[in-house]
Write an enzyme that holds these catalytic residues in place. Structure first.
Site, short mmCIF file in Angstrom:
data_model
loop_
_atom_site.label_atom_id
_atom_site.label_comp_id
_atom_site.label_asym_id
_atom_site.label_seq_id
_atom_site.Cartn_x
_atom_site.Cartn_y
_atom_site.Cartn_z
N TYR A 144 9.36 0.85 44.98
CA TYR A 144 8.52 1.21 44.26
C TYR A 144 8.57 1.19 42.96
O TYR A 144 7.66 0.52 42.56
CB TYR A 144 9.86 2.88 44.03
CG TYR A 144 8.91 3.72 43.36
CD1 TYR A 144 7.53 4.44 43.25
CD2 TYR A 144 9.61 4.08 41.72
CE1 TYR A 144 6.82 5.19 42.92
CE2 TYR A 144 8.93 4.98 41.29
CZ TYR A 144 7.46 5.35 41.48
OH TYR A 144 6.62 6.23 40.71
N GLU A 146 9.51 -2.32 42.04
CA GLU A 146 7.97 -2.99 42.14
C GLU A 146 6.86 -3.39 42.03
O GLU A 146 5.76 -4.25 41.92
CB GLU A 146 8.95 -4.49 42.71
CG GLU A 146 10.02 -5.21 42.07
CD GLU A 146 9.85 -6.40 41.27
OE1 GLU A 146 8.76 -6.01 40.47
OE2 GLU A 146 10.83 -7.37 41.37
N GLY A 147 6.24 -2.11 43.58
CA GLY A 147 5.22 -1.91 43.77
C GLY A 147 4.32 -2.08 42.34
O GLY A 147 3.56 -2.23 42.00
N LYS A 148 4.66 -0.71 42.05
CA LYS A 148 4.48 -0.16 40.31
C LYS A 148 4.00 -0.82 39.45
O LYS A 148 2.97 -1.23 38.70
CB LYS A 148 4.54 1.15 39.59
CG LYS A 148 4.66 1.91 40.79
CD LYS A 148 3.63 2.45 40.59
CE LYS A 148 3.32 4.17 40.98
NZ LYS A 148 1.59 4.99 40.78
N GLY A 206 28.09 11.53 35.59
CA GLY A 206 26.83 12.29 35.37
C GLY A 206 26.50 11.87 34.47
O GLY A 206 25.94 12.77 33.25
N ARG A 210 18.28 11.27 31.34
CA ARG A 210 16.63 11.27 31.50
C ARG A 210 16.52 11.81 30.20
O ARG A 210 16.74 12.78 29.96
CB ARG A 210 17.25 11.95 32.82
CG ARG A 210 17.82 11.11 34.50
CD ARG A 210 16.56 10.10 34.06
NE ARG A 210 17.26 9.06 35.34
CZ ARG A 210 17.86 7.94 35.53
NH1 ARG A 210 18.62 8.36 34.61
NH2 ARG A 210 18.52 7.74 36.76
N ARG A 276 17.20 6.56 30.50
CA ARG A 276 15.62 6.28 30.56
C ARG A 276 15.28 7.58 29.35
O ARG A 276 15.95 8.81 29.26
CB ARG A 276 15.51 7.35 31.75
CG ARG A 276 14.44 7.62 32.16
CD ARG A 276 14.10 5.69 31.94
NE ARG A 276 13.71 5.96 33.84
CZ ARG A 276 13.89 3.70 33.46
NH1 ARG A 276 14.96 2.90 32.87
NH2 ARG A 276 14.25 3.36 35.50
#
Length: 311
Positions: A144, A146-148, A206, A210, A276
């Site tokens: 995902y 590297e594909g993106k 935890g 995000r 993130r």
């Protein structure tokens, strides 16, 4: 009225985008192979005479005349993109090539929905568009990530080499109605577990963070980016800059559902990013965009959707 192609149009975000584009008075062609998309997400649009659905896989060429292309086709949750990693890479790379080739032939503007995963497990926090990322090229999430990343390369090469009119956005964690209940994403996981009274499972401590963007805010950002002036290519981050730990998310879901679920920690997932958070300065300045729906309100709407879905 514009004629607009949405690849992955029956998916979580694609279905919301199709609905918004129709409401704005456009003709919409929804392209989907239903690997992760669902007809249920678009069933309420079927009676609209300006909505057309075509079953097709973007790894194969597709020919149509349209004004704009939104390229959303790709499984976006770890469970789905790791189920067939080779297919995931093909969808990102060959899908980009096929859609860019189409845009080149018919002189259409094309928008690529890239991802915050291009930043990998970041060494820079929060993440600005100038950051090149810290990605494992051979890990279980690489299909995902590297594909993106390769898709972004293709978009900018088609722009430089063939003058294709491109727009690229990087989507940070987005949630809301039409999420697949079994997609393994943290918001849907926690809500389903809480509604069933099951243990809420957190991978790792935890304390990883995000930033959660509600779907309607994200769709507004996509449309604003698509309709920017010529020459504004991006990439531009789209996400909610408010940062939460996964523990905080779990506690909020338990509170909002009134669940008796316990929080249980299990082994950390491989290559799971620890932080993130988007820098959205460019989105504010160029698109005049920032999120308006905050986490508590968005979660409440998402919980109500899953309650209705489960009858």
């Amino acid at each position: 009225m514009k004629k607009i192609l949405v690849t992955g149009g029956a998916g979580f975000l694609g279905s919301h985008l199709c609905e918004r584009l129709l409401n704005d008075g456009n003709e919409v062609i929804c392209l989907d192979n239903y690997f992760t998309g669902s007809k249920r997400n678009i069933m309420h649009l079927m009676g609209n005479p300006y909505f057309e659905v075509i079953r097709h896989d973007v790894t194969a060429p597709f020919f149509i005349e349209v004004d704009q292309i939104y390229n959303l086709a790709c499984p976006a949750s770890p469970i789905h993109y790791q189920y067939n990693p080779v297919k995931t890479v093909k969808t990102s790379v060959m899908g980009a090539i096929n859609m860019l080739g189409l845009a080149k032939r018919i002189h259409a503007r094309i928008l690529q929905t890239s991802t915050s995963e291009v930043y990998g497990d970041p060494n820079v926090h929060p993440q600005p568009e100038e950051y090149w990322g810290h990605v494992n090229p051979i890990g279980v999430r690489s299909c995902y990530d590297e594909g993106k990343r390769c898709a972004e390369t293709l978009f900018f090469d088609y722009h430089r080499q063939n003058n294709v009119d491109i727009k690229v956005v990087r989507i940070f964690n987005t949630y809301g109605p039409h999420m697949h209940p079994n997609d393994g994403r943290v918001v849907s996981n926690f809500i389903i577990q809480a509604l069933k009274g099951e243990d809420i499972t957190i991978y790792g401590s935890g304390e990883q963070t995000r930033s959660f963007c509600y779907c309607s805010d994200l769709i507004e950002g996509l449309i604003r980016m698509m309709n920017t002036a010529d020459g504004i290519t991006g990439p531009i981050n789209l996400g909610n800059p408010n940062e939460f730990t996964i523990n905080q998310l779990a506690e909020l879901v338990i509170e909002l559902t009134g669940s008796k679920s316990r929080i249980v920690h299990v082994a950390a997932a491989s290559d799971d990013p620890q932080q993130r958070q988007p820098v959205i300065t460019k989105a504010k300045e160029i698109l005049n965009w920032e999120p308006t729906v905050q986490l508590r309100e968005g979660l409440q709407k998402t919980i109500e959707y899953f309650i209705r879905l489960n009858g």
